[in-house]
Design a protein around this motif. Structure first.
Motif, short mmCIF file in Angstrom:
data_model
loop_
_atom_site.label_atom_id
_atom_site.label_comp_id
_atom_site.label_asym_id
_atom_site.label_seq_id
_atom_site.Cartn_x
_atom_site.Cartn_y
_atom_site.Cartn_z
N THR A 1 0.90 -1.60 0.12
CA THR A 1 -0.23 0.28 0.01
C THR A 1 0.85 0.89 0.38
OG1 THR A 1 -1.70 1.29 1.27
CG2 THR A 1 -0.43 -0.39 2.51
N SER A 2 0.69 1.97 -0.66
CA SER A 2 0.80 3.68 -0.03
C SER A 2 2.05 3.73 -0.75
CB SER A 2 1.03 4.06 1.39
OG SER A 2 -0.37 4.00 1.53
N LEU A 3 2.81 3.01 -2.38
CA LEU A 3 3.89 3.26 -2.39
C LEU A 3 3.44 4.23 -3.45
CD1 LEU A 3 5.89 0.58 -3.27
CD2 LEU A 3 6.33 2.00 -0.69
N PRO A 4 4.77 5.74 -3.87
CA PRO A 4 4.25 6.51 -4.52
C PRO A 4 4.16 6.36 -5.87
CG PRO A 4 5.81 7.12 -3.54
CD PRO A 4 5.49 5.65 -2.81
N GLU A 5 3.24 6.81 -6.55
CA GLU A 5 3.05 7.08 -8.12
C GLU A 5 3.99 8.36 -8.01
OE1 GLU A 5 -0.38 8.09 -10.31
OE2 GLU A 5 -1.73 6.42 -8.71
N ARG A 6 4.76 9.05 -7.49
CA ARG A 6 5.28 10.17 -7.56
C ARG A 6 6.59 10.95 -6.25
NH1 ARG A 6 5.65 15.49 -6.66
NH2 ARG A 6 3.03 15.55 -6.77
N MET A 7 7.13 10.64 -6.80
CA MET A 7 7.88 10.85 -4.88
C MET A 7 7.35 11.74 -4.39
SD MET A 7 9.62 8.09 -4.53
CE MET A 7 10.28 8.51 -2.67
N GLY A 8 6.99 11.70 -2.95
CA GLY A 8 6.61 13.17 -2.14
C GLY A 8 5.40 13.25 -2.68
N GLY A 9 4.17 13.17 -3.61
CA GLY A 9 3.39 13.19 -4.05
C GLY A 9 2.35 12.25 -3.06
N GLU A 10 1.40 12.32 -3.26
CA GLU A 10 -0.34 12.08 -2.82
C GLU A 10 -1.35 11.41 -3.00
OE1 GLU A 10 -3.10 15.69 -2.02
OE2 GLU A 10 -1.44 16.31 -0.61
N ARG A 11 -0.83 10.29 -4.17
CA ARG A 11 -1.34 9.16 -5.01
C ARG A 11 -1.14 8.22 -4.82
NH1 ARG A 11 -5.06 10.28 -9.50
NH2 ARG A 11 -3.90 8.26 -10.03
N ASN A 12 -1.13 7.66 -3.29
CA ASN A 12 -0.49 6.50 -2.68
C ASN A 12 -1.36 6.00 -2.34
OD1 ASN A 12 1.60 8.55 -2.58
ND2 ASN A 12 1.10 9.20 -0.87
N TYR A 13 -2.42 5.09 -2.53
CA TYR A 13 -3.40 4.01 -2.79
C TYR A 13 -2.53 2.38 -2.19
CZ TYR A 13 -5.48 8.02 -4.78
OH TYR A 13 -5.24 9.40 -5.60
N ASP A 14 -3.77 2.46 -1.92
CA ASP A 14 -4.13 -0.02 -0.69
C ASP A 14 -4.50 -0.06 -2.86
OD1 ASP A 14 -3.38 -1.70 0.12
OD2 ASP A 14 -4.90 -1.03 2.24
N TYR A 15 -3.60 -1.31 -2.55
CA TYR A 15 -3.74 -1.90 -3.69
C TYR A 15 -3.66 -3.48 -3.51
CZ TYR A 15 -2.94 0.82 -7.61
OH TYR A 15 -2.63 2.59 -8.14
N ARG A 16 -3.26 -3.19 -1.99
CA ARG A 16 -3.71 -4.96 -1.41
C ARG A 16 -4.70 -5.76 -1.81
NH1 ARG A 16 -1.70 -4.52 3.80
NH2 ARG A 16 -3.51 -2.57 3.81
N TYR A 17 -5.45 -5.57 -2.95
CA TYR A 17 -7.39 -6.11 -2.91
C TYR A 17 -7.29 -6.67 -4.36
CZ TYR A 17 -7.75 -3.09 0.64
OH TYR A 17 -7.42 -2.68 1.92
#
Length: 598
Positions: A259-275
Motif C-alpha cells: 500500500t501507498s508506494l507513491p506514483e510520484r515521490m513526495g506526491g499524494e497519489r498513494n493508494y492501497d492495492y492489496r485487494y
C-alpha cells in the motif's frame, strides 16, 4: 538505516501473504496473516515501522558485492554476499505447508519466514537485526527469551517466534541484535513464525528441510504449466509472480503486495492495492490462460461470481477484499512517514464506492473467455449474474462515471468506460444461447450498436486526430490503446492508426514507455504493453518487438515490475510487485506470438 528504493526489493510469497526483502538483506514488509492484513515489518513506509535484517557485518562497504536471483520457477531468493573475508549465501522464502504445491501454498500456510545462511568460502561475520513492530508500526512488542535460545515477541493481536539454530538470541528493549560467524560449508537456519495471539501457537519448522519442501512446491507449479509461446524466459517468471499474488484460500489475485508506494515521490497519489479488482478480471483471466494456468483461472472465476452475488440496482463494486469483502473503507495512517516522505499512507481503498461502468464488461468478457469450460448451458447463478450485469449496462451506460483510472474528482463520460459497456453487450449477445429464456439478444444488440455509434462519434476528436479520454475533451488518455485489444476497432483502422501515432507522439517517452495522460510524470507499464499489442495487431511486428524489449527491460534484477517508471531517473514507482504490469507483459508476449489471437 536508509530506506531502500522500490526496485531494491525481492518478493516472497506463500500465497497467503507476501514479504519484501531488500538487497541489503532487510525484510521491510510482511503482513503475515493475509495480503491485506496488518504488518509486522513496515520499514518500506517508515524507518521506525519494523524490519528484520540479516547480512554480513559491514555490508555495503568496500569490497562487498551482491549477486541475487530466484531459484528457477520459484519465489525463493538466493543472495550471495562476497566480502573481503569470504562469501556467504542467504536464501529467503515464505514456507509452504508440508506436501503443498504452488496452487495451494496458502491453504494451510504455516506463516513462517525462512532464512538459511550457507558459508561458501572464508569466514564471514553476520549481523542479525530483528525489530518487529506489529499493527503497522503502532506497537513495540515485549520480547521474551525462550529456553531453546529463541525469542518470542508478544504484543496486541500478534505473536512472533524467532529461532536461529545454534545461535543464541538475546532480547533488548526494542529488538534483537546479534553477530555470528559462518565458515565455508557451515549452514545456519533461521525461522520466524507468526500466529494470532488468541489462536494456535506459532509453527515450529526445521528451516533447512522446510526450504527444500518450499522449493519443491514451487517447482511442481511449473511442471503443470507449459507456456507454448514466445519469450518464455519472461512469461514464466511473470506467471509465477501472479501466482504469488494469488490468495490461495479464495483464488483472488491481489493487484499488488503493498500500500501507498507513491506514483510520484513526495506526491499524494498513494493508494492501497492489496485487494482484487474486477476491472482487471478479463486481462488477468487472459494472462492466466496464456501462461497455461487453467486451475488458477477457474478459481479466480469462482471467486468473482461468489463475491458479486445477486445483481441489484447499485453498481457492482470495482474491488473486493481477498475473501470477497465489499466495505474497504479508507483511512490514513498518520503515524507513518510514507515511502520517501510520500504521504498520506492509506489503508483501505475508497474506490469501492465509485461507479465504474467498465466493470460489467470486464466480468462478462471473462465469462466469454471461459465459455468452453463452463458448458453449453450455464448454471442458474452464472446465468443470473450475466443477465443482471447485462441489464445493468443496458440501463446505465449513458451515465458518467469515474473511469478505469479511478479519478477522485468529478464524474465524466470516459471513453474507455463506454467501450467496455460495448464489450459487455457484445459478449452477452455472443453468450445468449447459454443464458436461458431471459436472454434478449436482439435488444442487447441494438444497445451494443448504439454504444458503438456513440463512441465513434463522441469519443473521436477530429482536431486531435485521436480518440480522447472523455467525450468532448481534447485530453489524451492511453486507455484508447486497448480498443483493438478488446476488438472494438481493428488495429489498422485509420482512426486507430492515427490515435496510436498521436499517443506515441504526445504521451510516449524516449525510453519507449507510454504515460497515461499528459500530466502523468511517469511511464505506465501496462499502457506500454498495450502499445506493443496494437503494433503487433497492425502488422508492425519489428517495432512491437523492439518496444516490448524496452518495456520489459524496466524490471529490476529479479524480473519484478512496479506500476510506473520515473522518466528522469528510471526508478520504479508505485506499488510492487504490480500484477497488471506482469499481466501486460504476458498478454503482449502472446500477441507477439499470435497477433490474431482474440
Amino acid at each position: 538505516m536508509e530506506q531502500p528504493v522500490i526496485s531494491d526489493y525481492g518478493f516472497l510469497s506463500d500465497c497467503r501473504s507476501g514479504a519484501l526483502v531488500g538487497r541489503d538483506g532487510s525484510v521491510d514488509w510482511w503482513c503475515p496473516d493475509r495480503f491485506d492484513g496488518s504488518g509486522v515489518f513496515g520499514r518500506l513506509l517508515d524507518p521506525r515501522a519494523g524490519h528484520y535484517r540479516l547480512a554480513p557485518v559491514g555490508a555495503g562497504g568496500p569490497g562487498h558485492r551482491i549477486e541475487r536471483a530466484y531459484h528457477p520457477d520459484t519465489l525463493v531468493i538466493r543472495t550471495v554476499h562476497h566480502t573481503p573475508d569470504g562469501s556467504v549465501a542467504v536464501t529467503d522464502a515464505l514456507a509452504a505447508a508440508l506436501g503443498a504445491r504452488a496452487h495451494d501454498l496458502g491453504m494451510e500456510s504455516p506463516a513462517v519466514l525462512l532464512r538459511v545462511v550457507q558459508g561458501l568460502s572464508g569466514r564471514v561475520r553476520m549481523a542479525l537485526d530483528f525489530a518487529p513492530r506489529p499493527e503497522n508500526g503502532l506497537l513495540i512488542p515485549y520480547l521474551h527469551e525462550q529456553p531453546d535460545g529463541g525469542i518470542r515477541a508478544d504484543g496486541g493481536p500478534t505473536v512472533l517466534v524467532l529461532r536461529a539454530g545454534d545461535v543464541p538470541l538475546h532480547a533488548g528493549w526494542r529488538g534483537v541484535y546479534e553477530e555470528f560467524e559462518v565458515s565455508a560449508g557451515q549452514v545456519v537456519g533461521l525461522d520466524l513464525a507468526y500466529a494470532p495471539a488468541y489462536g494456535r501457537p506459532p509453527a515450529r519448522l526445521d528451516p533447512v528441510l522446510a526450504l527444500k519442501e518450499t522449493v519443491r512446491a514451487w517447482e511442481a507449479y511449473r511442471e503443470h504449466h507449459k507456456y507454448p509461446g514466445r519469450f518464455p524466459e519472461l512469461v514464466r517468471p511473470s506467471a509465477t509472480v501472479i501466482t504469488g499474488l494469488t490468495y490461495a484460500r479464495s483464488g483472488a489475485v491481489t493487484a499488488a503486495l503493498t500500500t501507498s508506494l507513491p506514483e510520484r515521490m513526495g506526491g499524494e497519489r498513494n493508494y492501497d492495492y492489496r485487494y482484487s479488482w474486477l476491472r482487471d478480471f478479463a486481462m488477468t483471466m487472459r494472462a492466466l490462460w496464456v501462461a497455461a494456468c487453467p486451475y488458477e483461472a477457474s478459481r479466480l472465476f469462482d471467486w468473482v461470481t461468489r463475491s458479486i452475488g445477486r445483481i441489484g440496482d447499485e453498481p457492482v463494486p470495482v474491488l473486493f477484499g481477498v475473501e470477497g469483502e465489499r466495505d474497504l473503507s479508507e483511512h490514513e495512517s498518520s503515524h507513518l512517514a510514507g515511502h520517501g516522505g510520500s504521504r498520506p499512507v492509506r489503508v483501505g481503498n475508497d474506490a469501492w464506492r465509485q461507479r465504474q461502468l467498465d466493470v460489467p464488461g470486464e466480468v462478462i468478457s471473462g465469462v466469454w473467455r471461459l465459455r468452453d469450460y463452463l458448458g453449453q448451458t450455464f448454471d442458474l447463478e452464472l446465468r443470473e449474474m450475466v443477465l443482471g450485469l447485462t441489464e445493468q449496462v443496458a440501463s446505465t451506460w449513458q451515465l458518467p462515471d469515474r473511469g478505469m483510472w479511478e479519478t477522485r474528482d468529478e464524474e465524466r463520460h470516459y471513453m474507455s468506460s463506454k467501450v467496455l459497456c460495448w464489450v459487455a453487450m457484445d459478449r452477452a449477445v455472443r453468450l445468449a444461447d447459454r443464458l436461458g429464456e431471459k436472454a434478449d439478444p436482439r435488444r442487447w444488440a441494438a444497445v451494443r450498436d448504439e454504444i458503438r455509434a456513440t463512441v465513434l462519434h463522441d469519443g473521436w476528436n477530429e482536431r486531435m486526430g485521436a480518440f480522447t479520454g472523455s467525450f468532448g475533451s481534447a485530453d489524451l488518455d492511453a486507455s484508447a490503446l486497448f480498443l483493438p485489444v478488446v476488438h472494438f476497432l481493428p488495429a489498422n483502422d485509420p482512426r486507430m492508426r492515427s490515435t496510436v501515432a498521436v499517443i506515441e507522439r504526445e504521451l510516449g517517452t524516449e525510453e519507449g514507455l507510454i504515460r497515461r495522460w499528459n500530466t502523468d510524470p511517469a511511464g505506465f507499464l501496462l499502457c506500454s504493453f498495450w502499445l506493443v499489442e496494437c503494433l503487433a495487431m497492425a502488422g508492425e511486428q519489428e517495432r512491437a518487438e523492439e518496444l516490448f524489449a524496452r518495456a520489459a527491460g524496466h524490471a529490476n534484477d529479479l524480473g519484478l515490475f512496479s506500476e510506473q517508471v520515473d522518466l528522469v531517473t528510471g526508478a520504479q514507482l508505485g506499488n510492487v510487485p504490480q500484477a497488471l504490469s506482469h499481466i501486460g507483459l504476458i498478454n503482449a508476449a502472446w500477441r507477439l506470438t499470435d497477433p490474431a489471437a482474440f
